[in-house]
Design an enzyme around this catalytic site. Structure first.
Site, PDB file in Angstrom:
ATOM      1  N   ASP A  94       0.494  -1.633  -0.149  1.00 29.73           N
ATOM      2  CA  ASP A  94      -0.454   0.097   0.135  1.00 29.73           C
ATOM      3  C   ASP A  94       0.961   1.229  -0.393  1.00 29.73           C
ATOM      4  O   ASP A  94       2.127   1.172   0.069  1.00 29.73           O
ATOM      5  CB  ASP A  94      -0.772   0.163   1.255  1.00 29.73           C
ATOM      6  CG  ASP A  94      -0.230  -0.216   2.084  1.00 29.73           C
ATOM      7  OD1 ASP A  94       1.339   0.159   2.406  1.00 29.73           O
ATOM      8  OD2 ASP A  94      -0.500  -0.251   3.476  1.00 29.73           O
ATOM      9  N   SER A  95       0.243   2.633  -0.093  1.00 27.49           N
ATOM     10  CA  SER A  95       0.959   3.156  -0.058  1.00 27.49           C
ATOM     11  C   SER A  95       1.636   4.216   1.589  1.00 27.49           C
ATOM     12  O   SER A  95       2.071   5.112   0.758  1.00 27.49           O
ATOM     13  CB  SER A  95       0.172   4.748  -0.982  1.00 27.49           C
ATOM     14  OG  SER A  95      -1.078   5.242   0.044  1.00 27.49           O
ATOM     15  N   GLY A  96       1.529   3.642   2.177  1.00 26.88           N
ATOM     16  CA  GLY A  96       0.925   4.474   3.670  1.00 26.88           C
ATOM     17  C   GLY A  96       0.294   5.600   4.117  1.00 26.88           C
ATOM     18  O   GLY A  96      -0.066   6.120   5.070  1.00 26.88           O
ATOM     19  N   GLY A  97      -0.426   6.082   2.942  1.00 24.72           N
ATOM     20  CA  GLY A  97      -2.058   6.981   2.839  1.00 24.72           C
ATOM     21  C   GLY A  97      -3.167   6.521   4.276  1.00 24.72           C
ATOM     22  O   GLY A  97      -2.648   7.080   5.104  1.00 24.72           O
ATOM     23  N   PHE A  98      -2.813   5.552   3.482  1.00 26.81           N
ATOM     24  CA  PHE A  98      -4.539   5.132   5.136  1.00 26.81           C
ATOM     25  C   PHE A  98      -3.445   4.619   6.830  1.00 26.81           C
ATOM     26  O   PHE A  98      -4.161   4.598   7.970  1.00 26.81           O
ATOM     27  CB  PHE A  98      -4.695   3.460   5.065  1.00 26.81           C
ATOM     28  CG  PHE A  98      -6.026   3.295   5.516  1.00 26.81           C
ATOM     29  CD1 PHE A  98      -6.464   3.673   5.413  1.00 26.81           C
ATOM     30  CD2 PHE A  98      -5.673   2.081   6.699  1.00 26.81           C
ATOM     31  CE1 PHE A  98      -8.019   3.229   6.170  1.00 26.81           C
ATOM     32  CE2 PHE A  98      -6.780   1.921   7.461  1.00 26.81           C
ATOM     33  CZ  PHE A  98      -7.716   2.588   7.532  1.00 26.81           C
ATOM     34  N   ASP A 112      -2.518   8.611  -1.638  1.00 24.67           N
ATOM     35  CA  ASP A 112      -4.260   9.040  -1.549  1.00 24.67           C
ATOM     36  C   ASP A 112      -4.264   9.565  -0.201  1.00 24.67           C
ATOM     37  O   ASP A 112      -3.262   9.514   0.660  1.00 24.67           O
ATOM     38  CB  ASP A 112      -5.510   8.163  -1.008  1.00 24.67           C
ATOM     39  CG  ASP A 112      -5.107   7.099  -0.705  1.00 24.67           C
ATOM     40  OD1 ASP A 112      -4.167   6.491   0.456  1.00 24.67           O
ATOM     41  OD2 ASP A 112      -6.541   6.210  -0.547  1.00 24.67           O
ATOM     42  N   GLN A 162     -11.446   7.273  -4.084  1.00 21.62           N
ATOM     43  CA  GLN A 162     -12.180   7.145  -2.807  1.00 21.62           C
ATOM     44  C   GLN A 162     -13.398   8.285  -3.304  1.00 21.62           C
ATOM     45  O   GLN A 162     -13.856   8.375  -4.704  1.00 21.62           O
ATOM     46  CB  GLN A 162     -10.612   8.439  -2.402  1.00 21.62           C
ATOM     47  CG  GLN A 162      -9.570   7.870  -1.965  1.00 21.62           C
ATOM     48  CD  GLN A 162      -9.840   6.340  -1.166  1.00 21.62           C
ATOM     49  OE1 GLN A 162     -10.732   6.771   0.128  1.00 21.62           O
ATOM     50  NE2 GLN A 162      -8.858   6.304  -0.385  1.00 21.62           N
ATOM     51  N   GLY A 192     -11.412   3.548   0.932  1.00 16.88           N
ATOM     52  CA  GLY A 192     -12.166   4.144   2.084  1.00 16.88           C
ATOM     53  C   GLY A 192     -13.369   4.070   2.372  1.00 16.88           C
ATOM     54  O   GLY A 192     -14.578   3.959   2.873  1.00 16.88           O
ATOM     55  N   ASP A 215      -7.639  -7.547   0.479  1.00 18.55           N
ATOM     56  CA  ASP A 215      -6.783  -7.888   1.716  1.00 18.55           C
ATOM     57  C   ASP A 215      -7.478  -7.548   2.510  1.00 18.55           C
ATOM     58  O   ASP A 215      -8.443  -7.014   2.669  1.00 18.55           O
ATOM     59  CB  ASP A 215      -5.421  -7.012   0.851  1.00 18.55           C
ATOM     60  CG  ASP A 215      -5.918  -5.930   1.957  1.00 18.55           C
ATOM     61  OD1 ASP A 215      -6.636  -5.178   0.996  1.00 18.55           O
ATOM     62  OD2 ASP A 215      -5.069  -5.692   2.742  1.00 18.55           O
ATOM     63  N   CYS A 233     -12.603 -29.465   5.686  1.00 20.10           N
ATOM     64  CA  CYS A 233     -12.108 -28.192   5.679  1.00 20.10           C
ATOM     65  C   CYS A 233     -10.534 -28.969   5.586  1.00 20.10           C
ATOM     66  O   CYS A 233     -10.181 -29.923   5.718  1.00 20.10           O
ATOM     67  CB  CYS A 233     -11.949 -26.792   7.145  1.00 20.10           C
ATOM     68  SG  CYS A 233     -10.325 -26.064   6.212  1.00 20.10           S
ATOM     69  N   CYS A 244      -8.027 -27.943   5.435  1.00 20.76           N
ATOM     70  CA  CYS A 244      -6.162 -27.093   5.792  1.00 20.76           C
ATOM     71  C   CYS A 244      -5.528 -27.603   6.831  1.00 20.76           C
ATOM     72  O   CYS A 244      -6.447 -28.716   7.585  1.00 20.76           O
ATOM     73  CB  CYS A 244      -7.105 -25.487   6.790  1.00 20.76           C
ATOM     74  SG  CYS A 244      -7.232 -25.461   7.897  1.00 20.76           S
ATOM     75  N   CYS A 258      -7.228 -28.092  10.230  1.00 23.06           N
ATOM     76  CA  CYS A 258      -8.153 -28.881  10.540  1.00 23.06           C
ATOM     77  C   CYS A 258      -7.322 -30.217  10.124  1.00 23.06           C
ATOM     78  O   CYS A 258      -8.359 -31.429  10.764  1.00 23.06           O
ATOM     79  CB  CYS A 258      -9.186 -28.898   9.444  1.00 23.06           C
ATOM     80  SG  CYS A 258      -9.964 -27.120  10.398  1.00 23.06           S
ATOM     81  N   HIS A 293      -6.325 -21.823   9.505  1.00 22.63           N
ATOM     82  CA  HIS A 293      -7.557 -22.096   9.351  1.00 22.63           C
ATOM     83  C   HIS A 293      -7.733 -21.023   8.412  1.00 22.63           C
ATOM     84  O   HIS A 293      -9.050 -20.526   7.681  1.00 22.63           O
ATOM     85  CB  HIS A 293      -7.973 -22.595  10.258  1.00 22.63           C
ATOM     86  CG  HIS A 293      -9.273 -22.935  10.007  1.00 22.63           C
ATOM     87  ND1 HIS A 293     -10.121 -23.981   9.212  1.00 22.63           N
ATOM     88  CD2 HIS A 293     -10.992 -21.961  10.288  1.00 22.63           C
ATOM     89  CE1 HIS A 293     -11.618 -23.628   9.075  1.00 22.63           C
ATOM     90  NE2 HIS A 293     -12.042 -23.073   9.431  1.00 22.63           N
TER      91      HIS A 293
END
Lengths: 374, 374
Positions: free
Chosen positions: B95-99, B149, B191, B218, B268, B306, B308, B311, B337
């Site tokens: 990511d950009s670091g903005g958040f 952003d 946004q 956002g 994500d 499951c 995984c 499990c 899991h």
């Protein structure tokens, strides 16, 4: 007959006192010498069973005291036993709880019947007797179980005299309580502190019981290396050659080599995983702490020639970042490396004994070890 | 030309708005829809890269803000980039670091040039500009990078108006600073909060830049589900069909299904790993907390069907024991899991779209989901 044939020990080769063998268990043959990672609470901390398998672990240890308190041995039995509960398919060992009530809990009283103690978790009152320890260990279901013993200050002769005598009486009671003889091998624990006479007496009393194996307790708890090595040399001819010998709580590179050189087959220790959680790694030349600034931009693996997952994929710089950022993965990756170092060392000692080259192998490793780990 | 052909997106099939495709990256083809585990500090917490591979993760996300502060993007570049540093061989996104400067740090000031903020680690003062964010992301070297952003309260129209206008000016500067165009795909971030007019404007301004992909930012920060779904439906026809679309920070079973149904390709979220570290597991019928007493003697896996690792090998009783005993392995096994649930869901949605059966697949999963995860 107290030693069922299922737990036979095949002595394959010796180089002076050093031994290579195979101990047969219900969960497969155990090649010795072997180093066992410690899974105190039913897990080797920060590692999955698959990671343990991948790093070559063949035997793991769990603690009776901890599992009795949490989640409880009855619960583990209901869930199909400790192997199934923690998904470990290979050989497993449990201790008797004797050392933990002595070192972790607040002991209220020790009497001829047993030990009353308070839980280190919640202060609740509990009582272990030889019979109860065996019952708990039978509920857990490990392949190798231990006699309940009385631990003592290793430097107090008169305390050790009474402690070994009680330990031998308790061992007789453990043998009586031990009913799962085809599923679990009961080992006696030789005690006696740093005193040759008491160690001799203890070995004589326990070997007379013809148990499937013998542990050496009360070492690596504060005595000198010279004391430890002398006791091992003293016991070597006194323990039966056709039974495995287990040196409890010992786990440095140096001590594994000196132990095997004195006839030891099985080792366990929390050290490699405990120091890993504090950022320390075992290397050929001693212990390093990966937190140190010198590793910040070090693109090399922990050890150049190490075959562990951590060294194959990660740099010292990355491991340092994980430790500094308090990421759990640091504990996982450093534990993998440290355990691999000791598991591989035991495997290499085994191969060197089979090849008749133990002495030169041991001299070479000790020569590289410029600094002591402990 | 701002979209090098190396980052082409092949749209393979659609079922109404739902899309199945392949996004080509320098670290291999990325099949979509896809859920990306979050590795904030250069590690998906408590998991090795091998465990991520085994659970089917194909794309992982790391945070520019965190890696800039520790260990530093220059150090990561010197160590060969983030792929090599953290030993992840597949596609990666930063990511950009903005958040994060908006949500984690103490912001001192936002001006036309950039953002001045204080580190959440030690209070030290730092400054991000669009150019600096791209420089850091180029030092890290992920396959997909994000425009820097300005984040805003999603319910404040006038703030969102000025924020999107600045975000678009910053996007132009990011495009100028973006030099590694054959190694890294720069995504624009749409946004505009919960406001249809602003979202339309933002989509128009960013798609005019012909970037290799588009993110929707956002959302999932406090607005209603209806708001989120309405915005996604609004944007679906406005974003180019031959570019991937990434819905940032979204990661529940329900939201993945509703997102794919509205044309999203990439998701994500920290949720599956964060709740795992608090003992919570995702199941077909909602979220369960494995600490609960009802699981103490429950020999079943977390989910009966499951596939995984957790499990396949461990019971709820064992997982509860690990959580109660504060063992790190609990975080590892529950993270495996929970991530497998979302990674597999994205894979299954992909297969259902390719088979032309997305609607019935989605209806079936939502029908089983008796309780909401969030």
């Amino acid at each position: 007959m107290t030693s069922p044939s299922i737990f036979s020990y095949d002595l394959q080769a010796t180089n002076d006192a050093a031994r290579a063998g195979i101990f047969h268990t219900p969960h497969g043959p155990l090649e010795t010498p072997v180093f066992a990672p410690v899974g105190t609470q039913g897990t080797v901390k920060a590692l999955t069973p698959s990671q343990l398998e991948e790093l070559g672990a063949s035997l793991i240890l769990s603690n009776t005291y901890h599992l009795y308190l949490r989640p409880g041995d009855e619960l583990v039995r209901e869930m199909g036993g400790l192997h199934k509960f923690m998904a470990w398919q290979g050989p497993m060992l449990t201790d008797s709880g004797g050392f933990q009530v002595w070192s972790l809990s607040a002991i209220n009283s020790i009497d001829e019947e047993g030990v009353t103690f308070r839980s280190h978790i919640d202060g609740s009152k509990h009582r272990f007797t030889p019979e109860r320890s065996i019952e708990i260990q039978q509920n857990l279901g490990a392949d190798i179980i231990m006699c309940f013993d009385e631990c003592a200050d290793p430097f107090d002769h008169s305390y050790n005299r009474s402690a070994i005598e009680r330990t031998h009486r308790w061992a007789e009671r453990c043998v009586q309580a031990w009913t799962a003889r085809n599923q679990q091998a009961l080992f006696g624990i030789v005690q006696g502190g740093v005193f040759d006479d008491l160690r001799r007496e203890s070995a004589a009393a326990l070997t007379a019981m013809d148990l499937p194996g013998y542990a050496i307790g009360g070492l690596s708890i504060g005595e000198s290396k010279d004391d430890m090595y002398r006791i091992l040399e003293l016991l070597h001819p006194l323990l039966p050659s056709h039974k495995p010998r287990y040196l409890m709580g010992v786990g440095t590179v140096e001590d594994l080599i000196h132990g095997v050189a004195r006839g030891i087959d099985i080792f366990d220790c929390v050290l490699p995983t405990r120091i890993a959680r504090h950022g320390a790694a075992l290397t050929h030349s001693g212990q390093i702490n990966i937190r140190n600034l010198e590793f910040a931009r070090d693109s090399r693996p922990l050890e150049l020639d190490c075959d562990c997952y951590t060294c194959r994929r990660f740099s010292r710089a990355y491991l340092r970042h994980l430790v500094k950022a308090q990421e759990m993965l640091a504990s996982t990756l450093l534990s993998i490396h440290n355990l691999r170092v000791l598991v591989r060392l035991a495997q290499q000692m085994r191969l060197s004994i089979l090849a008749g080259e133990f002495q030169s192998f041991a001299a070479n490793v000790l020569g590289q070890l410029k600094a002591k780990y402990d």
